[in-house]
Design a protein around this motif. Structure first.
Motif, PDB file in Angstrom:
ATOM      1  N   VAL A   1       0.843  -1.195   0.000  1.00  0.00           N
ATOM      2  CA  VAL A   1       0.000   0.000   0.000  1.00  0.00           C
ATOM      3  C   VAL A   1       0.878   1.245   0.000  1.00  0.00           C
ATOM      4  CG1 VAL A   1      -1.828   1.254   1.202  1.00  0.00           C
ATOM      5  CG2 VAL A   1      -1.786  -1.256   1.252  1.00  0.00           C
TER       6      VAL A   1
ATOM      7  N   ARG B   1      -2.905   4.700  -4.198  1.00  0.00           N
ATOM      8  CA  ARG B   1      -3.906   5.770  -4.273  1.00  0.00           C
ATOM      9  C   ARG B   1      -4.011   6.272  -5.703  1.00  0.00           C
ATOM     10  NH1 ARG B   1      -8.190   6.567  -1.820  1.00  0.00           N
ATOM     11  NH2 ARG B   1      -7.196   6.434   0.229  1.00  0.00           N
TER      12      ARG B   1
ATOM     13  N   GLU C   1      -5.996   0.240  -7.548  1.00  0.00           N
ATOM     14  CA  GLU C   1      -6.182   1.512  -6.862  1.00  0.00           C
ATOM     15  C   GLU C   1      -7.000   1.293  -5.604  1.00  0.00           C
ATOM     16  OE1 GLU C   1      -7.693   4.685  -9.223  1.00  0.00           O
ATOM     17  OE2 GLU C   1      -5.762   5.029 -10.215  1.00  0.00           O
ATOM     18  N   ILE C   2      -6.699   2.058  -4.561  1.00  0.00           N
ATOM     19  CA  ILE C   2      -7.442   1.973  -3.307  1.00  0.00           C
ATOM     20  C   ILE C   2      -8.876   2.427  -3.564  1.00  0.00           C
ATOM     21  CG2 ILE C   2      -7.602   2.813  -0.944  1.00  0.00           C
ATOM     22  CD1 ILE C   2      -4.569   3.271  -1.031  1.00  0.00           C
ATOM     23  N   SER C   3      -9.807   1.570  -3.252  1.00  0.00           N
ATOM     24  CA  SER C   3     -11.214   1.874  -3.546  1.00  0.00           C
ATOM     25  C   SER C   3     -11.880   2.554  -2.365  1.00  0.00           C
ATOM     26  CB  SER C   3     -11.966   0.588  -3.904  1.00  0.00           C
ATOM     27  OG  SER C   3     -11.969  -0.305  -2.802  1.00  0.00           O
ATOM     28  N   ARG C   4     -12.906   3.364  -2.691  1.00  0.00           N
ATOM     29  CA  ARG C   4     -13.727   4.061  -1.692  1.00  0.00           C
ATOM     30  C   ARG C   4     -15.170   4.040  -2.169  1.00  0.00           C
ATOM     31  NH1 ARG C   4     -11.203   9.839  -1.918  1.00  0.00           N
ATOM     32  NH2 ARG C   4     -10.784   9.141  -4.039  1.00  0.00           N
TER      33      ARG C   4
ATOM     34  N   PHE D   1     -10.756   4.355   2.789  1.00  0.00           N
ATOM     35  CA  PHE D   1     -10.453   3.170   1.993  1.00  0.00           C
ATOM     36  C   PHE D   1     -11.457   2.086   2.363  1.00  0.00           C
ATOM     37  CE2 PHE D   1      -7.744   3.268   5.756  1.00  0.00           C
ATOM     38  CZ  PHE D   1      -8.072   2.076   6.378  1.00  0.00           C
ATOM     39  N   ASP D   2     -11.584   1.145   1.476  1.00  0.00           N
ATOM     40  CA  ASP D   2     -12.520   0.033   1.657  1.00  0.00           C
ATOM     41  C   ASP D   2     -11.808  -1.079   2.431  1.00  0.00           C
ATOM     42  OD1 ASP D   2     -14.394  -1.927   1.525  1.00  0.00           O
ATOM     43  OD2 ASP D   2     -14.469  -2.064  -0.664  1.00  0.00           O
TER      44      ASP D   2
ATOM     45  N   GLN E   1     -11.697  -4.459   0.736  1.00  0.00           N
ATOM     46  CA  GLN E   1     -10.648  -4.612  -0.274  1.00  0.00           C
ATOM     47  C   GLN E   1      -9.318  -4.962   0.387  1.00  0.00           C
ATOM     48  OE1 GLN E   1      -9.096  -1.043  -2.101  1.00  0.00           O
ATOM     49  NE2 GLN E   1      -8.841  -2.055  -4.097  1.00  0.00           N
TER      50      GLN E   1
ATOM     51  N   THR F   1      -3.049  10.184   2.131  1.00  0.00           N
ATOM     52  CA  THR F   1      -3.137   8.910   1.409  1.00  0.00           C
ATOM     53  C   THR F   1      -4.166   7.986   2.031  1.00  0.00           C
ATOM     54  OG1 THR F   1      -0.833   9.124   0.746  1.00  0.00           O
ATOM     55  CG2 THR F   1      -1.827   6.945   0.557  1.00  0.00           C
ATOM     56  N   VAL F   2      -4.104   7.798   3.338  1.00  0.00           N
ATOM     57  CA  VAL F   2      -5.095   6.978   4.031  1.00  0.00           C
ATOM     58  C   VAL F   2      -5.476   7.664   5.344  1.00  0.00           C
ATOM     59  CG1 VAL F   2      -4.308   4.784   3.057  1.00  0.00           C
ATOM     60  CG2 VAL F   2      -3.357   5.577   5.228  1.00  0.00           C
TER      61      VAL F   2
END
Length: 413
Positions: free
Chosen positions: A12, A43, A52-55, A95-96, A99, A115-116
């Motif tokens: 990540v 991201r 990609e980091i999902s939301r 973030f999810d 995932q 980023t998170v």
């Protein structure tokens, strides 16, 4: 959840390039461990092979608002240093967790800034590993502490990088405690540092009490980076004279205060003092333009394709994309202590790269050597020493460029 026969690791990070540590680690794991799948979870992918980091849509809308609020923090910091990176790490993006939990292990890299959302890391029901590539994780937000040691005391007091915040003078200590609470809630967290120096610095702090900290070097592709078959041919192709004492320097942002570029003139000066005359700089990386050093140099440029660079070197070809760069003695990524940049330098009397010292004190600054190049000063504004017949010596450029924040660089004793 994946099958027991094949484990999945998510790397990540905010974003990566082919030369960055997360990318190289991801590549090394996939090529060398058959029962593991490593996946970059970024991201921003920017053409990199990964996810990609999902939301959720609702979280995206919320993050858009939070982005504007985060920018408002700058108004509270009128004295903040702009030449040093500082990540406030408030109002981070979501973030999810579902995932993240598709992996067996979540490996965190560059997660500073927005980023998170740090407060949600404890919701991931998987073991977390956090590789620290600089000091950001154990401070209020600075990525390089420079000479400050307030991170050992929860960043209390005035921060030399933020200055005096408006309205909220205790902002550094609040940022520190907020980050520490988020890390403390994570059930399983292991810390990794690429260098022993960084490991010791983290241990001096109080961000991760009781956590396991291990030191693991960044990976190097030994199939690509291996001893050259014909070293002299490669040197000739790069324009390096035979018998030269070569200093290879690489960094992104040579005169960023945390990169150590201001040590290069000091190192050159000390080498000259010890008797070296046939010096040559090999520079690589994405750097400021028109940076000149008063010694012969080769600029290899910003290398983005490791395989292309390796093939070029093995066959004695030229590296692409000429551009200036430099940082002395960097063996892996991350921030490394360079408090004594001269401790590994050889003595000219035993290296065979120069005529050796002619007196007990070595060559004097300004005295021309066997190649006709005088010793230059690392301090701009000081006049260049005279050449053999008086007047200015016949060098390409006579002044070493150093930006304002490097002009007080301490000279070697």
């Amino acid at each position: 959840m994946t099958s027991p026969q094949r484990r999945t690791v998510f790397q990540v990070s905010h974003s990566v390039s082919a030369s960055s540590a997360p990318y190289r680690l991801n590549d090394a794991l996939n090529r060398n461990i058959s029962d593991m799948e490593s996946v970059l979870l970024l991201r921003r992918r920017k053409g990199i092979d990964g996810l990609e980091i999902s939301r959720s849509a609702a979280r995206r809308a919320t993050d858009a608002l939070r982005r504007h609020l985060a920018h408002g923090f700058d108004a509270l910091l009128p004295e903040r240093r702009r030449d040093l990176p500082f990540s406030l790490n408030v109002l981070g993006m979501g973030f999810d967790t579902a995932q993240m939990e598709k992996a067996d292990l979540v490996h965190l890299h560059w997660i500073g800034g927005r980023t998170v959302d740090f407060t949600r890391l404890s919701h991931i029901r998987r073991p977390l590993v956090y590789t620290l590539h600089d000091m950001f994780a154990c401070t209020a937000g600075c990525h390089c502490t420079m000479d400050c040691d307030r991170f050992r005391d929860e960043c209390r007091g005035s921060c030399p990088q933020l200055g005096t915040p408006r309205l909220f003078r205790g902002l550094p200590a609040w940022l520190f405690s907020r980050k520490r609470r988020s890390f403390a809630r994570i059930p399983s967290l292991t810390l990794v540092t690429p260098s022993l120096w960084l490991k010791r610095e983290v241990e001096k702090g109080c961000m991760f009490p009781g956590r396991r900290i291990v030191q693991i070097y960044n990976p190097v592709d030994t199939d690509l980076f291996r001893p050259a078959e014909d070293r002299e041919a490669i040197r000739a192709a790069l324009g390096i004279p035979s018998g030269a004492f070569v200093i290879a320097c690489g960094a992104t942002g040579l005169f960023n205060p945390v990169k150590g570029g201001h040590f290069i003139p000091l190192v050159l000066e000390e080498l000259y003092r010890r008797g070296h005359r046939n010096l040559h700089l090999l520079l690589f990386g994405n750097q400021e333009k028109n940076v000149e050093f008063p010694f012969p140099s080769t600029n290899a440029g910003f290398i983005t394709d490791m395989n292309k660079a390796g093939r070029a070197l093995q066959r004695g070809g030229h590296l692409p994309e000429s551009h200036a760069s430099g940082r002395p003695f960097q063996r892996s990524s991350g921030i490394h202590g360079l408090q004594d940049p001269l401790r590994h330098l050889p003595d000219g009397r035993s290296s065979g790269s120069g005529p050796g010292r002619q007196d007990g004190a070595g060559g004097s600054p300004g005295r021309p050597g066997s190649n006709g190049r005088p010793l230059r000063t690392a301090h701009p504004g000081r006049k260049a020493p005279a050449g053999p017949g008086g007047g200015r010596p016949p060098t390409r450029r006579t002044n070493v460029f150093l930006p304002r924040h490097c002009r007080a660089a301490r000279r070697p004793v």
